[in-house]
Enzyme design. Structure first.
Site, PDB file in Angstrom:
ATOM      1  N   SER A  76      81.407 -46.321  42.196  1.00  0.00           N
ATOM      2  CA  SER A  76      81.123 -45.543  43.407  1.00  0.00           C
ATOM      3  C   SER A  76      82.387 -45.493  44.252  1.00  0.00           C
ATOM      4  O   SER A  76      83.249 -46.378  44.150  1.00  0.00           O
ATOM      5  CB  SER A  76      80.012 -46.239  44.211  1.00  0.00           C
ATOM      6  OG  SER A  76      79.872 -45.649  45.491  1.00  0.00           O
ATOM      7  N   TYR A  98      75.859 -53.563  48.285  1.00  0.00           N
ATOM      8  CA  TYR A  98      76.261 -52.454  47.405  1.00  0.00           C
ATOM      9  C   TYR A  98      77.785 -52.391  47.294  1.00  0.00           C
ATOM     10  O   TYR A  98      78.353 -52.301  46.206  1.00  0.00           O
ATOM     11  CB  TYR A  98      75.702 -51.143  47.967  1.00  0.00           C
ATOM     12  CG  TYR A  98      75.915 -49.937  47.078  1.00  0.00           C
ATOM     13  CD1 TYR A  98      75.239 -49.814  45.870  1.00  0.00           C
ATOM     14  CD2 TYR A  98      76.795 -48.918  47.444  1.00  0.00           C
ATOM     15  CE1 TYR A  98      75.425 -48.708  45.047  1.00  0.00           C
ATOM     16  CE2 TYR A  98      76.984 -47.806  46.630  1.00  0.00           C
ATOM     17  CZ  TYR A  98      76.298 -47.702  45.435  1.00  0.00           C
ATOM     18  OH  TYR A  98      76.482 -46.609  44.624  1.00  0.00           O
TER      19      TYR A  98
HETATM   20  P1  NDP Z   1      69.281 -42.831  39.619  1.00  0.00           P
HETATM   21  O1  NDP Z   1      68.392 -43.663  40.464  1.00  0.00           O
HETATM   22  O2  NDP Z   1      68.883 -41.450  39.283  1.00  0.00           O
HETATM   23  O3  NDP Z   1      69.619 -43.588  38.258  1.00  0.00           O
HETATM   24  C1  NDP Z   1      69.726 -44.986  38.187  1.00  0.00           C
HETATM   25  C2  NDP Z   1      69.376 -45.416  36.777  1.00  0.00           C
HETATM   26  O4  NDP Z   1      69.488 -46.838  36.692  1.00  0.00           O
HETATM   27  C3  NDP Z   1      67.953 -45.062  36.402  1.00  0.00           C
HETATM   28  O5  NDP Z   1      67.960 -44.572  35.077  1.00  0.00           O
HETATM   29  C4  NDP Z   1      67.223 -46.389  36.455  1.00  0.00           C
HETATM   30  O6  NDP Z   1      66.170 -46.360  35.517  1.00  0.00           O
HETATM   31  C5  NDP Z   1      68.345 -47.341  36.037  1.00  0.00           C
HETATM   32  N1  NDP Z   1      68.101 -48.711  36.434  1.00  0.00           N
HETATM   33  C6  NDP Z   1      68.006 -49.221  37.686  1.00  0.00           C
HETATM   34  N2  NDP Z   1      67.752 -50.533  37.635  1.00  0.00           N
HETATM   35  C7  NDP Z   1      67.674 -50.862  36.311  1.00  0.00           C
HETATM   36  C8  NDP Z   1      67.424 -52.054  35.630  1.00  0.00           C
HETATM   37  N3  NDP Z   1      67.195 -53.205  36.266  1.00  0.00           N
HETATM   38  N4  NDP Z   1      67.433 -52.036  34.264  1.00  0.00           N
HETATM   39  C9  NDP Z   1      67.639 -50.879  33.621  1.00  0.00           C
HETATM   40  N5  NDP Z   1      67.891 -49.714  34.223  1.00  0.00           N
HETATM   41  C10 NDP Z   1      67.902 -49.705  35.557  1.00  0.00           C
HETATM   42  O7  NDP Z   1      70.671 -42.830  40.391  1.00  0.00           O
HETATM   43  P2  NDP Z   1      72.139 -42.330  39.976  1.00  0.00           P
HETATM   44  O8  NDP Z   1      72.128 -41.609  38.712  1.00  0.00           O
HETATM   45  O9  NDP Z   1      72.703 -41.695  41.174  1.00  0.00           O
HETATM   46  O10 NDP Z   1      72.875 -43.732  39.796  1.00  0.00           O
HETATM   47  C11 NDP Z   1      73.658 -44.027  38.666  1.00  0.00           C
HETATM   48  C12 NDP Z   1      74.872 -44.812  39.108  1.00  0.00           C
HETATM   49  O11 NDP Z   1      75.673 -43.956  39.928  1.00  0.00           O
HETATM   50  C13 NDP Z   1      74.539 -46.043  39.953  1.00  0.00           C
HETATM   51  O12 NDP Z   1      75.346 -47.108  39.522  1.00  0.00           O
HETATM   52  C14 NDP Z   1      74.930 -45.618  41.352  1.00  0.00           C
HETATM   53  O13 NDP Z   1      75.347 -46.705  42.119  1.00  0.00           O
HETATM   54  C15 NDP Z   1      76.093 -44.675  41.056  1.00  0.00           C
HETATM   55  N6  NDP Z   1      76.411 -43.773  42.151  1.00  0.00           N
HETATM   56  C16 NDP Z   1      75.544 -42.777  42.544  1.00  0.00           C
HETATM   57  C17 NDP Z   1      75.884 -41.948  43.597  1.00  0.00           C
HETATM   58  C18 NDP Z   1      74.974 -40.878  44.087  1.00  0.00           C
HETATM   59  O14 NDP Z   1      75.273 -40.261  45.141  1.00  0.00           O
HETATM   60  N7  NDP Z   1      73.884 -40.567  43.392  1.00  0.00           N
HETATM   61  C19 NDP Z   1      77.184 -42.074  44.290  1.00  0.00           C
HETATM   62  C20 NDP Z   1      77.994 -43.137  43.787  1.00  0.00           C
HETATM   63  C21 NDP Z   1      77.630 -43.939  42.762  1.00  0.00           C
HETATM   64  P3  NDP Z   1      64.781 -47.126  35.594  1.00  0.00           P
HETATM   65  O15 NDP Z   1      64.311 -47.069  37.029  1.00  0.00           O
HETATM   66  O16 NDP Z   1      63.930 -46.326  34.648  1.00  0.00           O
HETATM   67  O17 NDP Z   1      65.061 -48.495  35.113  1.00  0.00           O
END
Ligand code: NDP
Length: 250
Positions: free
Chosen positions: A143, A156
């Protein structure tokens, strides 16, 4: 399947939504066989169906990557099923708000567990097999908060700064074995990332932030993943920040 990545095998964590899902689709669209991991099994099954309907190969590996055994198994099952592992994308992540004084420690630990330690587990599991096959790609979705601290997102910010440091140190450790390592720092991207924020007001603020006009689409970051692995093996994009064009503050 034909394409730039034909014959290559990827594992994407956090693939049930957002950036991970988009990365899985981008890699599969370029011909890679893709294993997808997250907790929501139904979403993963749907994603595998989409990959297969487009002529690709997918494998759903549901589980919570905070559990070290589950994270290791995701790597091992990918290799057992597809025979190798060329590309590991760690996109599993959560966001939580709060300054250090107010943050409940269980929430703080959870953020570090998901955003940092779960990625440590999959990276550790992937390095040996990648070394043995002569190389690979590891891409960790971090991020912009991994480079600039945000006062009211203490856990975070700490998790993403830690992730960036771990990832860059790993790059220096494994580059000599042909393993490229990349940090991707997205800015505001329209995904479900705000769903898990516990404070209702901050959840709404985060929703507004990531869905605002001009925000990146998950596909933009997924395509950036594909770009990173598309370069010749000698070229390692070690870090890539991708921001909304119109929001110069992000
Ligand atoms: P989403 O919430 O759409 O995706 C997050 C994913 O992580 C989901 O597939 C979720 O699946 C999975 N996840 C969360 N916890 C667990 C766990 N304990 N075990 C397995 N899977 C897990 O958000 P984003 O796509 O935006 O996030 C993806 C990455 O991008 C993150 O690291 C976030 O910090 C980063 N990011 C996002 C930004 C944004 O603006 N969207 C900006 C900067 C960084 P499930 O719940 O099915 O387990």
């Amino acid at each position: 399947m034909s394409g730039l990545l034909a014959g290559r095998v990827a594992l994407v964590t956090g693939a049930s939504s957002g950036i991970g899902e988009a990365a899985a689709l981008a890699l599969a669209g370029a011909g890679a066989s893709v294993a997808v991991s997250a907790r929501r099994a139904e979403r993963l099954s749907e994603l595998v169906k989409r990959i297969e309907a487009a002529g690709g190969q997918g494998l759903a590996l549901p589980g919570d990557v905070v559990d070290e055994a589950v994270a290791n198994a995701a790597v091992q099952k990918t290799i057992a099923h597809f025979g190798r592992l060329d590309i590991l994308v760690n996109s599993a992540g959560i966001i939580q708000s709060g300054g250090i004084e107010a943050s409940p420690l269980d929430e703080y630990r959870r953020v570090i567990d998901v955003n940092l330690l779960a990625t440590v587990y999959t990276c550790k599991a992937a390095i040996g097999p990648m070394k043995a096959q002569g190389g690979g790609d590891i891409i960790n979705i971090s991020s912009l908060a991994g480079r600039k601290a945000a006062k009211l997102f203490n856990a975070y910010t700490a998790s993403k700064h830690g992730l960036n440091a771990m990832t860059d140190a790993m790059r220096q450790e494994v580059g000599g074995f042909g393993i490229r390592v990349c940090i991707i720092n997205p800015g505001a991207t329209a995904t479900e990332v705000f769903h898990g924020v516990s404070d209702p007001q901050t959840r709404e603020t985060m929703q507004t932030h990531v869905t605002k006009d001009g925000a990146l689409a998950a596909k933009d970051v997924g395509d950036a993943v594909l770009f990173v692995v598309s370069l010749p093996p000698r070229a390692n994009i070690s870090e890539l920040s991708i921001r909304p064009t119109v929001d110069t503050s992000a």
